[in-house]
Structures are given as C-alpha cells and as structure tokens.
Design a protein around this motif. Sequence first.
Motif, PDB file in Angstrom:
ATOM      1  N   LEU A   1      69.775  46.260  22.614  1.00  0.00           N
ATOM      2  CA  LEU A   1      68.881  47.134  23.366  1.00  0.00           C
ATOM      3  C   LEU A   1      68.335  48.243  22.473  1.00  0.00           C
ATOM      4  CD1 LEU A   1      67.631  48.154  26.041  1.00  0.00           C
ATOM      5  CD2 LEU A   1      69.735  49.438  26.387  1.00  0.00           C
ATOM      6  N   LEU A   2      69.186  48.865  21.681  1.00  0.00           N
ATOM      7  CA  LEU A   2      68.745  49.943  20.808  1.00  0.00           C
ATOM      8  C   LEU A   2      67.816  49.428  19.718  1.00  0.00           C
ATOM      9  CD1 LEU A   2      72.023  52.031  20.541  1.00  0.00           C
ATOM     10  CD2 LEU A   2      70.021  52.475  21.950  1.00  0.00           C
ATOM     11  N   ALA A   3      68.083  48.229  19.194  1.00  0.00           N
ATOM     12  CA  ALA A   3      67.187  47.641  18.198  1.00  0.00           C
ATOM     13  C   ALA A   3      65.827  47.327  18.816  1.00  0.00           C
ATOM     14  CB  ALA A   3      67.815  46.382  17.611  1.00  0.00           C
ATOM     15  N   GLU A   4      65.820  46.856  20.058  1.00  0.00           N
ATOM     16  CA  GLU A   4      64.565  46.565  20.753  1.00  0.00           C
ATOM     17  C   GLU A   4      63.762  47.842  20.973  1.00  0.00           C
ATOM     18  OE1 GLU A   4      62.933  44.816  25.002  1.00  0.00           O
ATOM     19  OE2 GLU A   4      65.072  45.201  24.743  1.00  0.00           O
ATOM     20  N   LEU A   5      64.437  48.920  21.362  1.00  0.00           N
ATOM     21  CA  LEU A   5      63.743  50.182  21.580  1.00  0.00           C
ATOM     22  C   LEU A   5      63.150  50.719  20.292  1.00  0.00           C
ATOM     23  CD1 LEU A   5      66.099  52.050  24.058  1.00  0.00           C
ATOM     24  CD2 LEU A   5      63.903  51.010  24.536  1.00  0.00           C
ATOM     25  N   GLU A   6      63.886  50.601  19.202  1.00  0.00           N
ATOM     26  CA  GLU A   6      63.377  51.070  17.919  1.00  0.00           C
ATOM     27  C   GLU A   6      62.173  50.243  17.475  1.00  0.00           C
ATOM     28  OE1 GLU A   6      65.052  52.322  13.537  1.00  0.00           O
ATOM     29  OE2 GLU A   6      66.210  50.920  14.741  1.00  0.00           O
ATOM     30  N   GLU A   7      62.211  48.953  17.758  1.00  0.00           N
ATOM     31  CA  GLU A   7      61.121  48.065  17.370  1.00  0.00           C
ATOM     32  C   GLU A   7      59.863  48.284  18.213  1.00  0.00           C
ATOM     33  OE1 GLU A   7      60.190  43.410  18.015  1.00  0.00           O
ATOM     34  OE2 GLU A   7      62.154  43.884  17.190  1.00  0.00           O
ATOM     35  N   LYS A   8      60.025  48.439  19.526  1.00  0.00           N
ATOM     36  CA  LYS A   8      58.864  48.528  20.427  1.00  0.00           C
ATOM     37  C   LYS A   8      58.232  49.907  20.464  1.00  0.00           C
ATOM     38  CE  LYS A   8      59.719  44.568  23.202  1.00  0.00           C
ATOM     39  NZ  LYS A   8      59.790  43.991  24.510  1.00  0.00           N
ATOM     40  N   GLY A   9      58.964  50.939  20.135  1.00  0.00           N
ATOM     41  CA  GLY A   9      58.352  52.236  19.968  1.00  0.00           C
ATOM     42  C   GLY A   9      58.682  53.274  21.024  1.00  0.00           C
ATOM     43  N   PHE A  10      58.141  54.449  20.761  1.00  0.00           N
ATOM     44  CA  PHE A  10      58.420  55.634  21.568  1.00  0.00           C
ATOM     45  C   PHE A  10      57.877  55.513  22.990  1.00  0.00           C
ATOM     46  CE2 PHE A  10      56.963  59.858  22.986  1.00  0.00           C
ATOM     47  CZ  PHE A  10      58.187  60.493  23.052  1.00  0.00           C
ATOM     48  N   LEU A  11      56.629  55.087  23.118  1.00  0.00           N
ATOM     49  CA  LEU A  11      56.014  55.026  24.448  1.00  0.00           C
ATOM     50  C   LEU A  11      56.701  53.997  25.346  1.00  0.00           C
ATOM     51  CD1 LEU A  11      52.248  55.368  23.545  1.00  0.00           C
ATOM     52  CD2 LEU A  11      53.798  57.097  24.445  1.00  0.00           C
ATOM     53  N   PHE A  12      57.117  52.873  24.768  1.00  0.00           N
ATOM     54  CA  PHE A  12      57.860  51.874  25.529  1.00  0.00           C
ATOM     55  C   PHE A  12      59.154  52.468  26.058  1.00  0.00           C
ATOM     56  CE2 PHE A  12      61.149  48.594  25.670  1.00  0.00           C
ATOM     57  CZ  PHE A  12      60.584  47.686  26.545  1.00  0.00           C
ATOM     58  N   SER A  13      59.841  53.211  25.210  1.00  0.00           N
ATOM     59  CA  SER A  13      61.116  53.795  25.603  1.00  0.00           C
ATOM     60  C   SER A  13      60.942  54.845  26.691  1.00  0.00           C
ATOM     61  CB  SER A  13      61.790  54.419  24.383  1.00  0.00           C
ATOM     62  OG  SER A  13      62.990  55.037  24.741  1.00  0.00           O
ATOM     63  N   VAL A  14      59.985  55.726  26.520  1.00  0.00           N
ATOM     64  CA  VAL A  14      59.813  56.832  27.467  1.00  0.00           C
ATOM     65  C   VAL A  14      59.255  56.351  28.802  1.00  0.00           C
ATOM     66  CG1 VAL A  14      58.537  58.958  27.917  1.00  0.00           C
ATOM     67  CG2 VAL A  14      59.625  58.604  25.712  1.00  0.00           C
ATOM     68  N   PHE A  15      58.151  55.587  28.747  1.00  0.00           N
ATOM     69  CA  PHE A  15      57.487  55.227  29.994  1.00  0.00           C
ATOM     70  C   PHE A  15      58.081  54.008  30.677  1.00  0.00           C
ATOM     71  CE2 PHE A  15      54.117  57.709  27.891  1.00  0.00           C
ATOM     72  CZ  PHE A  15      54.040  58.703  28.825  1.00  0.00           C
ATOM     73  N   TYR A  16      58.389  52.954  29.907  1.00  0.00           N
ATOM     74  CA  TYR A  16      58.892  51.744  30.560  1.00  0.00           C
ATOM     75  C   TYR A  16      60.382  51.863  30.868  1.00  0.00           C
ATOM     76  CZ  TYR A  16      60.081  46.958  31.586  1.00  0.00           C
ATOM     77  OH  TYR A  16      60.565  45.837  32.193  1.00  0.00           O
ATOM     78  N   ARG A  17      61.185  52.078  29.827  1.00  0.00           N
ATOM     79  CA  ARG A  17      62.638  52.140  30.039  1.00  0.00           C
ATOM     80  C   ARG A  17      63.060  53.380  30.817  1.00  0.00           C
ATOM     81  NH1 ARG A  17      65.705  47.683  29.725  1.00  0.00           N
ATOM     82  NH2 ARG A  17      65.231  46.525  27.853  1.00  0.00           N
ATOM     83  N   GLY A  18      62.403  54.504  30.552  1.00  0.00           N
ATOM     84  CA  GLY A  18      62.799  55.747  31.199  1.00  0.00           C
ATOM     85  C   GLY A  18      62.203  55.924  32.579  1.00  0.00           C
ATOM     86  N   ALA A  19      60.895  56.120  32.622  1.00  0.00           N
ATOM     87  CA  ALA A  19      60.237  56.450  33.896  1.00  0.00           C
ATOM     88  C   ALA A  19      60.200  55.264  34.852  1.00  0.00           C
ATOM     89  CB  ALA A  19      58.822  56.964  33.632  1.00  0.00           C
ATOM     90  N   PHE A  20      59.837  54.090  34.358  1.00  0.00           N
ATOM     91  CA  PHE A  20      59.670  52.943  35.254  1.00  0.00           C
ATOM     92  C   PHE A  20      60.994  52.272  35.611  1.00  0.00           C
ATOM     93  CE2 PHE A  20      58.644  48.426  36.036  1.00  0.00           C
ATOM     94  CZ  PHE A  20      57.871  48.592  37.165  1.00  0.00           C
ATOM     95  N   CYS A  21      61.843  51.995  34.630  1.00  0.00           N
ATOM     96  CA  CYS A  21      63.084  51.256  34.900  1.00  0.00           C
ATOM     97  C   CYS A  21      64.226  52.138  35.404  1.00  0.00           C
ATOM     98  CB  CYS A  21      63.547  50.517  33.645  1.00  0.00           C
ATOM     99  SG  CYS A  21      62.508  49.118  33.223  1.00  0.00           S
ATOM    100  N   TRP A  22      64.180  53.420  35.109  1.00  0.00           N
ATOM    101  CA  TRP A  22      65.250  54.294  35.576  1.00  0.00           C
ATOM    102  C   TRP A  22      64.755  55.293  36.614  1.00  0.00           C
ATOM    103  CZ3 TRP A  22      66.666  59.442  35.662  1.00  0.00           C
ATOM    104  CH2 TRP A  22      68.012  59.687  35.906  1.00  0.00           C
ATOM    105  N   GLY A  23      63.646  55.959  36.354  1.00  0.00           N
ATOM    106  CA  GLY A  23      63.175  57.020  37.246  1.00  0.00           C
ATOM    107  C   GLY A  23      62.661  56.512  38.580  1.00  0.00           C
ATOM    108  N   LEU A  24      61.891  55.431  38.568  1.00  0.00           N
ATOM    109  CA  LEU A  24      61.323  54.902  39.810  1.00  0.00           C
ATOM    110  C   LEU A  24      62.398  54.407  40.786  1.00  0.00           C
ATOM    111  CD1 LEU A  24      58.666  54.315  41.305  1.00  0.00           C
ATOM    112  CD2 LEU A  24      58.695  52.063  40.226  1.00  0.00           C
ATOM    113  N   PRO A  25      63.341  53.554  40.363  1.00  0.00           N
ATOM    114  CA  PRO A  25      64.384  53.151  41.319  1.00  0.00           C
ATOM    115  C   PRO A  25      65.243  54.320  41.799  1.00  0.00           C
ATOM    116  CG  PRO A  25      64.391  51.689  39.435  1.00  0.00           C
ATOM    117  CD  PRO A  25      63.461  52.799  39.112  1.00  0.00           C
ATOM    118  N   PHE A  26      65.534  55.251  40.892  1.00  0.00           N
ATOM    119  CA  PHE A  26      66.313  56.420  41.282  1.00  0.00           C
ATOM    120  C   PHE A  26      65.563  57.252  42.320  1.00  0.00           C
ATOM    121  CE2 PHE A  26      67.429  60.916  40.678  1.00  0.00           C
ATOM    122  CZ  PHE A  26      68.765  60.852  41.019  1.00  0.00           C
ATOM    123  N   GLY A  27      64.274  57.428  42.121  1.00  0.00           N
ATOM    124  CA  GLY A  27      63.467  58.198  43.064  1.00  0.00           C
ATOM    125  C   GLY A  27      63.373  57.522  44.419  1.00  0.00           C
TER     126      GLY A  27
END
Length: 86
Positions: free
Chosen positions: A7-33
């Motif tokens: 997972l960490l290697a994938e995040l490093e490869e795909k970049g900052f925006l993928f990590s912040v918006f997809y993994r953070g806001a969409f995959c964690w923030g949206l279900p939590f909200g």
Amino acid sequence: MKPTKELLAELEEKGFLFSVFYRGAFCWGLPFGLLSSLVISFFARTPYIAAMIQILPLALIFGAIFGWGLWGVALLQGVKQRQDKD
C-alpha cells in the motif's frame, strides 16, 4: 486488503493527489461522514440529509488530512527501504 508495504509503495508511486483525494477524502472521509451523519440523525432526531450537510464537509477535510499523513508515511518508508538496500 493489501499488505502495508504494498500500500505504501502504491501511494508513493501514484503520487500526492491520489493519496490525499482518493485514499484520504474519498476512501476514508466520505464513508466516515456518511456513517457519522447516520448516527447523528438517529440520536439527535434530525433528518439524515440535514445531518449529512452538517458533517460531510468536515469529514472530507479530515479525510484529506489523513491522506496527507498517509502520503508522508509512504515517503518515509520509501526512503527507509532505499537506505536499507544501500
């Protein structure tokens, strides 16, 4: 679910925006909200849509912060792995 190193290697490869918006806001923030607004609407006896409008922006912001932290951990682990190889 992927192992942590992959997972960490994938995040490093795909970049900052993928990590912040997809993994953070969409995959964690949206279900939590959505789940938080369900709990709020149940206990506060307010309509679900009203609770969702109240909590969802904050959950997305916290999700983005979580993704930013995840990105930082991925970078640190990548540096550590490269140093171990040398």
